[in-house]
Design a protein around this motif. Structure first.
Motif, mmCIF file in Angstrom:
data_model
loop_
_atom_site.group_PDB
_atom_site.id
_atom_site.type_symbol
_atom_site.label_atom_id
_atom_site.label_comp_id
_atom_site.label_asym_id
_atom_site.label_seq_id
_atom_site.Cartn_x
_atom_site.Cartn_y
_atom_site.Cartn_z
ATOM 1 N N HIS A 1 -6.224 -0.002 39.378
ATOM 2 C CA HIS A 1 -6.957 -0.253 40.616
ATOM 3 C C HIS A 1 -8.048 0.796 40.774
ATOM 4 C CE1 HIS A 1 -7.849 -0.965 44.836
ATOM 5 N NE2 HIS A 1 -7.066 -2.047 44.796
ATOM 6 N N GLY A 2 -9.198 0.357 41.277
ATOM 7 C CA GLY A 2 -10.324 1.260 41.440
ATOM 8 C C GLY A 2 -10.047 2.402 42.406
ATOM 9 N N ALA A 3 -9.088 2.211 43.281
ATOM 10 C CA ALA A 3 -8.747 3.260 44.230
ATOM 11 C C ALA A 3 -7.846 4.337 43.613
ATOM 12 C CB ALA A 3 -8.047 2.660 45.446
ATOM 13 N N ASP A 4 -7.253 4.007 42.460
ATOM 14 C CA ASP A 4 -6.352 4.943 41.779
ATOM 15 C C ASP A 4 -6.745 5.079 40.302
ATOM 16 O OD1 ASP A 4 -4.488 5.390 44.017
ATOM 17 O OD2 ASP A 4 -3.990 3.263 43.717
ATOM 18 N N PRO A 5 -7.971 5.518 40.020
ATOM 19 C CA PRO A 5 -8.418 5.565 38.625
ATOM 20 C C PRO A 5 -7.593 6.518 37.769
ATOM 21 C CG PRO A 5 -9.930 6.770 40.047
ATOM 22 C CD PRO A 5 -8.996 6.035 40.949
ATOM 23 N N ASN B 1 -12.975 -3.889 42.361
ATOM 24 C CA ASN B 1 -11.925 -2.884 42.505
ATOM 25 C C ASN B 1 -10.828 -2.971 41.451
ATOM 26 O OD1 ASN B 1 -10.794 -5.249 43.375
ATOM 27 N ND2 ASN B 1 -9.730 -4.354 45.135
ATOM 28 N N ASP C 1 -9.469 3.906 31.880
ATOM 29 C CA ASP C 1 -10.623 3.017 32.077
ATOM 30 C C ASP C 1 -11.517 2.964 30.838
ATOM 31 O OD1 ASP C 1 -12.778 1.604 32.982
ATOM 32 O OD2 ASP C 1 -13.450 3.110 34.429
#
Length: 249
Positions: free
Chosen positions: A51-55, A101, A60
């Motif tokens: 998730h983009g909120a928890d890179p 996201n 990635d």
């Protein structure tokens, strides 16, 4: 290779390619490298989606792919002498689905590799693999590089060119500056087996002061090109007969 050239006793090969950047009534030949070898490169960078909120919970691949894309031109610069043309151009980058996201787990890069020297071709391939592996490792990822060999370097045989140029002039065709590029042509496979020459025949297109580019839908050379192409091929045939007779193959 099928071995057909050897099986049928072909001793030389000639090609003629119309080209809008060559002046009408002229033909470009030129000894040595005319077109580049072309290989297709696929680089897969694989990590762990998230998730983009928890890179920090993901691995990635997009950042690693971006670094690879930006590093490829530098790779060529520090691997190949600037006196020998070469390039790697990225044509496609894809990763995940269109979502702002969601961090994907894989990125894919497609590129074309163009070289004009056999050792450079091997060296650049090795460096692409090394670059992908090192960048992936730096980001906690893995990489897979697949290189699909394409056409070899298109090389015009010097003795064949010299005699073809002479026959062109004697036939009333002006010989112009060589037409060289990092484009590729499958005619180059013939040159790996027998002496070969690819010539570029100048053309005009009716209704256009400047002829459209090759493969443009309006690229339709005037009929005068038919005679010029035929003359170029006859000149190349006579040149081939001469170098075979003189033992210059």
């Amino acid at each position: 290779m099928s071995g057909a050239l050897t099986r049928y006793g072909v001793a030389a090969a000639a090609g003629a390619h119309v080209h809008p950047t060559v002046s009408a009534g002229t033909v470009a030949t030129g000894a040595g490298v005319v077109n580049a070898a072309a290989d297709e490169v696929e680089i897969l960078v694989t990590g762990r989606g998230g998730h983009g909120a928890d890179p920090h919970r993901a691995a990635d691949p997009i950042a690693a792919a971006a670094h690879i894309v930006l590093a490829l031109p530098e790779l060529v610069r520090r691997t190949v002498s600037p006196m020998r043309p070469a390039t790697v151009s990225v044509g496609h980058v894809q990763s995940g689905q269109p979502s702002a996201n969601v961090l994907p787990d894989q990125a894919r890069i497609l590129a074309t590799m163009r070289t004009t020297d056999a050792q450079d071709r091997s060296d650049v391939q090795d460096q692409v693999r090394r670059l992908a592996a090192s960048q992936a490792e730096a980001f906690g990822l893995t990489s897979t590089v697949t290189i699909t060999a394409g056409e070899p370097v298109l090389y015009n045989h010097p003795a064949l060119v010299e005699r073809m140029d002479d026959w062109l002039v004697r036939s009333g065709i002006d010989v112009t500056e060589p037409m060289r590029s990092l484009g590729a042509d499958d005619f180059s496979f013939f040159g790996e087996v027998v002496p070969a020459v690819m010539s570029f025949v100048g053309v005009t297109v009716a209704g256009h002061d400047e002829a459209p580019e090759l493969h443009h839908p309006r690229f339709l050379p005037d009929d005068d090109a038919i005679l010029d192409v035929a003359t170029a091929l006859v000149a190349a045939y006579l040149a081939g007969a001469e170098i075979i007779h003189l033992g210059l193959t």
